[in-house]
Design an enzyme around this catalytic site. Structure first.
Site, PDB file in Angstrom:
ATOM      1  N   HIS A   1       4.600   2.612 -33.935  1.00 23.02           N
ATOM      2  CA  HIS A   1       5.480   1.736 -34.720  1.00 23.02           C
ATOM      3  C   HIS A   1       4.686   1.042 -35.826  1.00 23.02           C
ATOM      4  O   HIS A   1       5.070   1.088 -37.001  1.00 23.02           O
ATOM      5  CB  HIS A   1       6.124   0.699 -33.790  1.00 23.02           C
ATOM      6  N   GLU A   2       3.598   0.396 -35.455  1.00 23.31           N
ATOM      7  CA  GLU A   2       2.812  -0.344 -36.437  1.00 23.31           C
ATOM      8  C   GLU A   2       2.095   0.599 -37.406  1.00 23.31           C
ATOM      9  O   GLU A   2       1.977   0.294 -38.607  1.00 23.31           O
ATOM     10  CB  GLU A   2       1.801  -1.252 -35.735  1.00 23.31           C
TER      11      GLU A   2
ATOM     12  N   HIS B   1       4.438   1.594 -40.165  1.00 27.48           N
ATOM     13  CA  HIS B   1       4.496   0.573 -41.223  1.00 27.48           C
ATOM     14  C   HIS B   1       3.299   0.703 -42.155  1.00 27.48           C
ATOM     15  O   HIS B   1       3.429   0.649 -43.381  1.00 27.48           O
ATOM     16  CB  HIS B   1       4.489  -0.827 -40.602  1.00 27.48           C
TER      17      HIS B   1
END
Length: 206
Positions: free
Chosen positions: A62-63, A66
């Protein structure tokens, strides 16, 4: 793409705290069992390993999504853990609910609202893709592999749905500021399924 020493440390701290929080949340009697000596070492090891792998996969990708998206748009980007929120995640899991906002990828540079929205959407989108993959594993396999698939589906759809809430620093707020139609579709597909999982019969017991 580079990672600073501080960023790697923050990733590790957030991964560990979320592993503990999700393990406690999905195993409501785990802490009482540990304190009373009822939990066998092999059971504790299995719970810890499953949570570490599944939560680590969902959180890290997820990170990283980003960060990759931000770098793709010419941004300087780095993950920073929020240690007070990591503590809250563990405490909330002990209280019977889960609030997981471990930190964020901070990025800077010239950017358009569309690019900013796509950077925000990248994280939940990756979790939604992971949820679909884990669901396929859960449906096709049994035993330990099937249990891991089930856990991976639930963790990733909860991460996707929670992050699409249009509130404060969560990804949903940024996506909504960019495009209402994109937000509406993304929110329905993630938060809608997450609500069914959270309040329906699909929540797993490890």
């Amino acid at each position: 793409m580079r990672f600073s020493r501080r960023e790697l440390r923050d990733f590790a701290a957030a991964w560990l705290a979320l592993t503990v929080a999700f393990a406690l949340f999905f195993n409501r009697g785990l802490l009482r069992g540990l304190l009373a000596g009822f939990v066998q070492p092999d059971v504790l090891l299995r719970i810890a390993a499953e949570s570490l792998v599944v939560v680590g996969t969902g959180f890290l990708l997820h990170e990283l999504a980003h960060k990759v998206a931000a770098v793709r748009f010419g941004q300087a980007a780095e993950f920073r853990a929020d240690y007070s929120m990591l503590g809250l995640a563990v405490v909330s899991a002990l209280a019977g609910f889960l609030f997981a906002a471990p930190g964020a990828v901070h990025h800077r540079g010239r950017i358009t609202p569309r690019e900013n929205g796509l950077i925000a959407l990248a994280g939940p989108a990756v979790n939604a893709i992971l949820a679909a993959g884990f669901l396929a594993v859960a449906l096709l396999a049994d035993g330990l592999v099937g249990a891991v698939g089930n856990l991976g589906f639930v963790v990733n759809i909860l991460l996707a749905g929670f992050n699409m809430i249009p509130f404060g620093p969560l990804d949903g707020r940024t996506v909504l500021d960019w495009s209402t139609p994109v937000f509406a579709v993304s929110f329905a597909l993630t938060a809608g399924v997450a609500a069914v999982v959270l309040f329906g019969p699909l929540l797993p017991a490890l």
